[in-house]
Write a protein that holds these residues in place. Structure first.
Motif, PDB file in Angstrom:
ATOM      1  N   ARG A  68      81.259 -26.547  26.950  1.00 36.86           N
ATOM      2  CA  ARG A  68      83.376 -26.353  27.090  1.00 36.86           C
ATOM      3  C   ARG A  68      83.344 -25.465  25.537  1.00 36.86           C
ATOM      4  O   ARG A  68      82.944 -25.776  24.617  1.00 36.86           O
ATOM      5  N   SER A  69      84.374 -24.691  25.814  1.00 32.25           N
ATOM      6  CA  SER A  69      84.881 -24.092  24.389  1.00 32.25           C
ATOM      7  C   SER A  69      86.488 -23.702  24.209  1.00 32.25           C
ATOM      8  O   SER A  69      86.498 -23.024  25.934  1.00 32.25           O
ATOM      9  N   LYS A  73      84.979 -27.775  21.693  1.00 33.22           N
ATOM     10  CA  LYS A  73      83.803 -27.414  21.969  1.00 33.22           C
ATOM     11  C   LYS A  73      83.058 -28.793  22.134  1.00 33.22           C
ATOM     12  O   LYS A  73      82.664 -28.773  21.254  1.00 33.22           O
ATOM     13  N   ARG A  75      79.092 -29.701  23.687  1.00 28.96           N
ATOM     14  CA  ARG A  75      77.682 -29.288  25.233  1.00 28.96           C
ATOM     15  C   ARG A  75      77.794 -31.705  25.814  1.00 28.96           C
ATOM     16  O   ARG A  75      77.086 -31.942  24.656  1.00 28.96           O
ATOM     17  N   GLU A  89      83.157 -31.046  19.074  1.00 36.31           N
ATOM     18  CA  GLU A  89      82.870 -30.374  17.926  1.00 36.31           C
ATOM     19  C   GLU A  89      85.177 -30.250  17.733  1.00 36.31           C
ATOM     20  O   GLU A  89      85.735 -29.665  18.781  1.00 36.31           O
TER      21      GLU A  89
END
Length: 143
Positions: A68-69, A73, A75, A89
């Motif tokens: 996902r970004s 963010k 992973r 993040e």
């Protein structure tokens, strides 16, 4: 990526908290299904926390990765019957996550539709945040 097929996506996540309480989240989205090197990918976007989150789900035979970004963010890595290190993040820094994949299925009964289902325990910084059961149903969008 090549051979992108527009798809309608219905995602449901049921979260069971460590105290036993449950929360259900649903999302309807339009996206793309892509097959490259015999690996399936789903790409879609959602609005979250005032921003757009782009999601890519990579689905292999016994493992998966959700990337996902954007406004978020993250992973998340999964392997059937295994624990995998993942990360999240935020503006406050990077948090270490651990996924413990309890069940994983991905099947495509038709050429352009399928179901991805995964049940996993999630730990953040060493503490359990719950058990997640995520189901993504996707089918070719009607043009």
């Amino acid at each position: 990526m090549e051979n992108a097929t527009p798809v309608s996506i219905h995602l449901t996540t049921v979260i069971t908290q460590p105290d036993g309480s449950k929360e259900k989240l649903s999302l309807e989205s339009e996206g793309e299904w892509i097959q490259k090197n015999n690996i399936d990918y789903l790409k879609y976007e959602e609005e979250q926390n005032g921003g757009t989150v782009r999601t890519i789900v990579k689905m292999e035979e016994d493992s998966a990765v959700i990337l996902r970004s954007g406004a978020v963010k993250m992973r998340l890595a999964f392997r059937r019957g295994d624990k995998m290190v993942s990360s999240y993040e935020s503006e406050h820094g990077t948090l270490s996550l651990l996924t413990n994949t309890k069940a994983y299925t991905h099947h495509t009964p038709g050429r352009k539709d399928g179901r991805f289902q995964i049940t996993y325990g999630l730990e953040m910084q060493g503490s359990s945040v719950g058990t997640y059961k995520m189901t993504i149903d996707y089918k070719e969008a009607v043009q």
